[in-house]
Motif scaffolding. Structure first.
Motif, PDB file in Angstrom:
ATOM      1  N   ASN A  65      76.556 -17.212  14.868  1.00 42.69           N
ATOM      2  CA  ASN A  65      75.174 -17.375  15.333  1.00 42.69           C
ATOM      3  C   ASN A  65      74.200 -16.568  14.474  1.00 42.69           C
ATOM      4  O   ASN A  65      74.227 -15.347  14.470  1.00 42.69           O
ATOM      5  N   THR A  66      73.338 -17.276  13.729  1.00 44.23           N
ATOM      6  CA  THR A  66      72.358 -16.620  12.859  1.00 44.23           C
ATOM      7  C   THR A  66      70.954 -17.126  13.153  1.00 44.23           C
ATOM      8  O   THR A  66      70.762 -18.300  13.479  1.00 44.23           O
ATOM      9  N   LYS A  67      70.009 -16.240  13.037  1.00 40.31           N
ATOM     10  CA  LYS A  67      68.598 -16.620  13.173  1.00 40.31           C
ATOM     11  C   LYS A  67      67.990 -16.981  11.819  1.00 40.31           C
ATOM     12  O   LYS A  67      66.892 -17.482  11.754  1.00 40.31           O
ATOM     13  N   ARG A  68      68.712 -16.694  10.734  1.00 42.03           N
ATOM     14  CA  ARG A  68      68.228 -16.947   9.371  1.00 42.03           C
ATOM     15  C   ARG A  68      69.274 -17.716   8.571  1.00 42.03           C
ATOM     16  O   ARG A  68      69.801 -17.212   7.582  1.00 42.03           O
ATOM     17  N   PRO A  69      69.616 -18.949   8.958  1.00 45.60           N
ATOM     18  CA  PRO A  69      70.704 -19.667   8.271  1.00 45.60           C
ATOM     19  C   PRO A  69      70.444 -19.905   6.788  1.00 45.60           C
ATOM     20  O   PRO A  69      71.357 -19.749   5.974  1.00 45.60           O
ATOM     21  N   PHE A  70      69.219 -20.264   6.418  1.00 44.09           N
ATOM     22  CA  PHE A  70      68.933 -20.523   5.012  1.00 44.09           C
ATOM     23  C   PHE A  70      69.144 -19.258   4.187  1.00 44.09           C
ATOM     24  O   PHE A  70      69.785 -19.292   3.133  1.00 44.09           O
ATOM     25  N   LEU A  71      68.629 -18.137   4.669  1.00 40.14           N
ATOM     26  CA  LEU A  71      68.758 -16.880   3.935  1.00 40.14           C
ATOM     27  C   LEU A  71      70.209 -16.407   3.884  1.00 40.14           C
ATOM     28  O   LEU A  71      70.654 -15.868   2.865  1.00 40.14           O
ATOM     29  N   GLN A  72      70.959 -16.633   4.956  1.00 37.19           N
ATOM     30  CA  GLN A  72      72.377 -16.249   4.954  1.00 37.19           C
ATOM     31  C   GLN A  72      73.158 -17.064   3.910  1.00 37.19           C
ATOM     32  O   GLN A  72      73.955 -16.512   3.153  1.00 37.19           O
ATOM     33  N   VAL A  73      72.893 -18.374   3.863  1.00 33.68           N
ATOM     34  CA  VAL A  73      73.583 -19.216   2.878  1.00 33.68           C
ATOM     35  C   VAL A  73      73.133 -18.843   1.467  1.00 33.68           C
ATOM     36  O   VAL A  73      73.960 -18.757   0.548  1.00 33.68           O
ATOM     37  N   LEU A  74      71.849 -18.573   1.284  1.00 28.69           N
ATOM     38  CA  LEU A  74      71.336 -18.164  -0.024  1.00 28.69           C
ATOM     39  C   LEU A  74      72.005 -16.875  -0.491  1.00 28.69           C
ATOM     40  O   LEU A  74      72.420 -16.765  -1.651  1.00 28.69           O
ATOM     41  N   MET A 114      58.704  -4.267  -3.971  1.00 30.62           N
ATOM     42  CA  MET A 114      57.236  -4.238  -3.832  1.00 30.62           C
ATOM     43  C   MET A 114      56.694  -5.617  -3.468  1.00 30.62           C
ATOM     44  O   MET A 114      56.048  -5.762  -2.421  1.00 30.62           O
ATOM     45  N   PRO A 115      56.932  -6.664  -4.270  1.00 34.09           N
ATOM     46  CA  PRO A 115      56.342  -7.952  -3.911  1.00 34.09           C
ATOM     47  C   PRO A 115      57.034  -8.645  -2.732  1.00 34.09           C
ATOM     48  O   PRO A 115      56.377  -9.339  -1.953  1.00 34.09           O
ATOM     49  N   ILE A 116      58.339  -8.450  -2.564  1.00 35.34           N
ATOM     50  CA  ILE A 116      59.066  -9.187  -1.524  1.00 35.34           C
ATOM     51  C   ILE A 116      59.009  -8.484  -0.177  1.00 35.34           C
ATOM     52  O   ILE A 116      58.766  -9.116   0.849  1.00 35.34           O
ATOM     53  N   LEU A 117      59.239  -7.181  -0.167  1.00 33.86           N
ATOM     54  CA  LEU A 117      59.260  -6.432   1.085  1.00 33.86           C
ATOM     55  C   LEU A 117      57.938  -5.730   1.385  1.00 33.86           C
ATOM     56  O   LEU A 117      57.752  -5.171   2.462  1.00 33.86           O
ATOM     57  N   GLY A 118      57.023  -5.727   0.414  1.00 28.25           N
ATOM     58  CA  GLY A 118      55.727  -5.080   0.609  1.00 28.25           C
ATOM     59  C   GLY A 118      55.790  -3.567   0.627  1.00 28.25           C
ATOM     60  O   GLY A 118      54.923  -2.914   1.199  1.00 28.25           O
ATOM     61  N   GLU A 119      56.790  -2.991  -0.028  1.00 21.70           N
ATOM     62  CA  GLU A 119      56.919  -1.533  -0.040  1.00 21.70           C
ATOM     63  C   GLU A 119      55.995  -0.920  -1.078  1.00 21.70           C
ATOM     64  O   GLU A 119      55.695  -1.521  -2.106  1.00 21.70           O
ATOM     65  N   LYS A 120      55.561   0.271  -0.801  1.00 24.38           N
ATOM     66  CA  LYS A 120      54.686   1.010  -1.709  1.00 24.38           C
ATOM     67  C   LYS A 120      55.538   1.889  -2.617  1.00 24.38           C
ATOM     68  O   LYS A 120      56.496   2.507  -2.178  1.00 24.38           O
ATOM     69  N   VAL A 121      55.167   1.928  -3.883  1.00 21.83           N
ATOM     70  CA  VAL A 121      55.896   2.743  -4.847  1.00 21.83           C
ATOM     71  C   VAL A 121      54.898   3.675  -5.527  1.00 21.83           C
ATOM     72  O   VAL A 121      53.917   3.218  -6.121  1.00 21.83           O
ATOM     73  N   GLY A 122      55.150   4.964  -5.411  1.00 16.98           N
ATOM     74  CA  GLY A 122      54.264   5.968  -5.999  1.00 16.98           C
ATOM     75  C   GLY A 122      54.582   6.223  -7.467  1.00 16.98           C
ATOM     76  O   GLY A 122      55.509   5.652  -8.038  1.00 16.98           O
ATOM     77  N   TRP A 123      53.818   7.136  -8.052  1.00 18.17           N
ATOM     78  CA  TRP A 123      53.962   7.402  -9.483  1.00 18.17           C
ATOM     79  C   TRP A 123      55.329   7.985  -9.839  1.00 18.17           C
ATOM     80  O   TRP A 123      55.856   7.735 -10.910  1.00 18.17           O
ATOM     81  N   ARG A 124      55.918   8.773  -8.937  1.00 15.38           N
ATOM     82  CA  ARG A 124      57.234   9.358  -9.228  1.00 15.38           C
ATOM     83  C   ARG A 124      58.297   8.260  -9.350  1.00 15.38           C
ATOM     84  O   ARG A 124      59.131   8.280 -10.248  1.00 15.38           O
ATOM     85  N   ARG A 169      68.629  -7.032   3.253  1.00 16.41           N
ATOM     86  CA  ARG A 169      67.690  -6.255   4.069  1.00 16.41           C
ATOM     87  C   ARG A 169      66.861  -7.171   4.961  1.00 16.41           C
ATOM     88  O   ARG A 169      66.587  -6.840   6.116  1.00 16.41           O
ATOM     89  N   LEU A 170      66.472  -8.323   4.438  1.00 18.30           N
ATOM     90  CA  LEU A 170      65.684  -9.268   5.228  1.00 18.30           C
ATOM     91  C   LEU A 170      66.498  -9.840   6.394  1.00 18.30           C
ATOM     92  O   LEU A 170      65.998  -9.919   7.520  1.00 18.30           O
ATOM     93  N   VAL A 171      67.748 -10.246   6.153  1.00 16.81           N
ATOM     94  CA  VAL A 171      68.543 -10.820   7.244  1.00 16.81           C
ATOM     95  C   VAL A 171      68.951  -9.766   8.260  1.00 16.81           C
ATOM     96  O   VAL A 171      69.143 -10.089   9.428  1.00 16.81           O
ATOM     97  N   SER A 172      69.036  -8.513   7.838  1.00 17.10           N
ATOM     98  CA  SER A 172      69.446  -7.458   8.768  1.00 17.10           C
ATOM     99  C   SER A 172      68.391  -7.204   9.833  1.00 17.10           C
ATOM    100  O   SER A 172      68.683  -6.573  10.844  1.00 17.10           O
ATOM    101  N   ARG A 173      67.183  -7.708   9.622  1.00 13.47           N
ATOM    102  CA  ARG A 173      66.140  -7.574  10.635  1.00 13.47           C
ATOM    103  C   ARG A 173      66.440  -8.446  11.851  1.00 13.47           C
ATOM    104  O   ARG A 173      65.972  -8.156  12.947  1.00 13.47           O
ATOM    105  N   ASP A 174      67.183  -9.534  11.650  1.00 13.92           N
ATOM    106  CA  ASP A 174      67.426 -10.488  12.728  1.00 13.92           C
ATOM    107  C   ASP A 174      68.888 -10.696  13.084  1.00 13.92           C
ATOM    108  O   ASP A 174      69.196 -11.097  14.204  1.00 13.92           O
ATOM    109  N   ASP A 175      69.788 -10.503  12.137  1.00  9.91           N
ATOM    110  CA  ASP A 175      71.203 -10.799  12.361  1.00  9.91           C
ATOM    111  C   ASP A 175      72.056  -9.541  12.351  1.00  9.91           C
ATOM    112  O   ASP A 175      71.703  -8.538  11.734  1.00  9.91           O
TER     113      ASP A 175
END
Length: 192
Positions: A65-74, A114-124, A169-175
């Motif tokens: 049982n998955t809430k993200r079947p496309f992402l799991q198969v990908l 950064m582009p996929i998860l929207g995380e911020k990355v500092g200068w370090r 990381r994306l599928v772990s939010r739901d599955d």
């Protein structure tokens, strides 16, 4: 969470299994098709995944049982492709150099997060990424002296590994982890 000797033992065993698996893949990849080698790896993987799924609470029905079947198969397809490419890389580039280049994976995770998860990355972190990319270029040795044209294969594996990690990381939010593990095994098994 406390570290325990049992945790260290399982970590050591996991790294040992992956090292043996990669060594065997290199050896077998010299005389067999990468798909054949991957198929044998996936036979063991799917048997282990089914065993764990049946033993987990809720059994196999929960793992399926998955809430993200496309992402799991990908994710499963990305890992399968990465395994195929890595087997070729082991035989054409060498196990040690391939593994060294695979270590660049976290650099690509940071870049893609950064582009996929929207995380911020500092200068370090940007500085670390820059130095890491310079290190990858040095490992690739593009000077032309004995340059192996297959050297890009482990780099492709590192990028695929980063995409796989972000998808995980994306599928772990739901599955549940058992669901992700089950789909990795089944998709690769069917693919091989």
């Amino acid at each position: 969470m406390k570290s325990t000797p049992l945790g260290y033992l399982f970590t050591f065993l996991a790294f040992s299994v992956f090292a043996i698996q990669d060594g065997l893949s290199k050896h077998l990849g010299e005389t067999h098709s990468p798909v054949q080698v991957a198929m044998v790896r996936y036979w063991a993987f799917v048997a282990f995944a089914l065993f764990l799924a049946m033993r987990s609470s809720g059994g196999l029905s929960v793992a399926v049982n998955t809430k993200r079947p496309f992402l799991q198969v990908l994710r499963g397809l990305i890992l399968f492709l990465q395994i195929l490419i890595s087997i070729v890389a082991f035989t054409q580039v060498g196990l040690a150099q391939s593994q060294a280049i695979f270590a660049a994976g976290p650099i690509f995770v940071a870049l893609l997060s950064m582009p996929i998860l929207g995380e911020k990355v500092g200068w370090r972190r940007w500085t670390a990424i820059l130095f890491g990319l310079v290190g990858v270029v040095i490992m690739l040795a593009p000077s032309g002296d004995g340059f192996n044209s297959y050297i890009w294969l482990p780099l492709i594996c590192a990028v695929l590994g980063a995409i796989y990690g972000i998808a995980t990381r994306l599928v772990s939010r739901d599955d549940q982890p058992s669901t992700s593990f089950f789909y990795l095994a089944i998709v690769g098994f069917i693919g091989s």
